[in-house]
Design an enzyme around this catalytic site. Structure first.
Site, short mmCIF file in Angstrom:
data_model
loop_
_atom_site.label_atom_id
_atom_site.label_comp_id
_atom_site.label_asym_id
_atom_site.label_seq_id
_atom_site.Cartn_x
_atom_site.Cartn_y
_atom_site.Cartn_z
N HIS A 195 16.21 -8.99 -16.28
CA HIS A 195 15.62 -8.73 -17.59
C HIS A 195 14.58 -9.75 -18.03
CE1 HIS A 195 19.76 -7.07 -17.46
NE2 HIS A 195 19.15 -6.00 -17.91
N GLY A 255 15.26 -11.25 -33.17
CA GLY A 255 15.56 -9.96 -32.55
C GLY A 255 14.31 -9.24 -32.09
N GLU A 289 24.53 -9.15 -40.37
CA GLU A 289 23.48 -9.03 -39.37
C GLU A 289 24.12 -8.42 -38.13
OE1 GLU A 289 23.22 -11.90 -36.56
OE2 GLU A 289 25.29 -11.43 -37.09
N GLU A 327 23.94 -9.87 -34.52
CA GLU A 327 23.91 -10.59 -33.24
C GLU A 327 24.75 -11.86 -33.15
OE1 GLU A 327 20.68 -7.88 -33.58
OE2 GLU A 327 20.79 -9.72 -34.76
N SER A 334 16.88 -10.44 -46.69
CA SER A 334 15.78 -9.52 -46.95
C SER A 334 16.15 -8.47 -48.00
CB SER A 334 15.35 -8.82 -45.66
OG SER A 334 16.43 -8.09 -45.10
N ASP A 335 17.45 -8.20 -48.14
CA ASP A 335 17.90 -7.22 -49.12
C ASP A 335 19.36 -7.50 -49.48
OD1 ASP A 335 19.65 -4.96 -47.42
OD2 ASP A 335 18.17 -6.02 -46.23
#
Length: 236
Positions: free
Chosen positions: A5, A21, A180, A182, A204-205
């Site tokens: 990857h 991300g 979140e 991760e 963010s919110d």
């Protein structure tokens, strides 16, 4: 020494990697804050870059969304490229009414509905916690800059569109600051392979109140968080 990857050459990554991300956010960080930038990987358009910040070598690479994607890249960066410090930088939705939009949350620990850490811990509950040295470095950087931060637990969700919104009541009762996707997986990988990890996210919110930041507010807060984190990273 490409992996399945990552197609970077040996030594392409610095010991410290900022880990958003979004690969385009990785590109933005590299082009905005680093000097002498070189793109080092682009498999599946998951971009990674290495440059310098105030004279110290720093890398930044996208992790993708969710624990499975993040875990793949974190594992390969640590095992195959010798990365020592992984700092997730991104956004989250707030849960606690004490947390406001544009606050910066440092994930001291990460709760989760994912099974990945139980799989790696023989079916037992694993305490997915941040590395103390990384966390302290960012906290001290925030103090110097006067950046408002909150330190506590985040919740790493497997589902973005949850079928059980009542779970938010439980999270708030248990003192979870934000959601979140991760951190719990990243912390598990880091502990498994002897690296250090931290999650730093801007709000963010607000999931409970419905309040959201504008795109300009979000970018300003994100930039402040990145500078704070980079200033901490060069002390490691």
């Amino acid at each position: 020494m490409a992996t399945p990857h990552i197609n970077a050459v040996e030594g392409a990554f610095a010991e410290t990697v900022l880990f958003p991300g979004d690969p385009l956010r990785a590109k933005y960080i590299a082009e905005t804050f680093l000097e002498n930038v070189e793109q080092v990987t682009d498999v599946r358009n998951m971009l990674g870059f290495t440059g310098t910040y105030k004279g110290k070598r720093i890398s930044v690479m996208g992790s993708g969304m969710g624990i499975p994607s993040c875990s793949i890249y974190a594992t390969e960066l640590i095992k195959d490229y010798g990365v020592k410090n992984l700092i997730r930088v991104g956004t989250c939705g707030a849960i606690s009414t004490d947390v406001k939009v544009r606050d910066v949350i440092i994930g001291m620990g990460a709760c989760t509905d994912s099974q990945v850490n139980r799989l790696r811990f023989k079916g037992q509950d694993f305490a997915a916690i941040a590395n103390y040295e990384l966390m302290n470095a960012v906290i001290e950087s925030a103090k110097v800059k006067g950046t408002k931060i909150r330190v506590g637990n985040v919740f790493s969700a497997d589902l973005f569109y949850t079928p059980d919104p009542q779970m938010f009541d439980v999270m708030e009762k248990m003192g979870v600051l934000g959601v979140e996707m991760e951190a719990a997986g990243l912390y598990g990988v880091a502990h498994e392979f002897g690296a250090r990890a931290l999650c730093v996210v801007t709000v963010s919110d607000h999931i409970r109140t419905g309040e959201k930041t504008t795109s300009d507010e979000r970018q300003t807060t994100f930039n402040d968080m990145i500078v704070m984190t980079l200033d901490a990273a060069i002390t490691l």
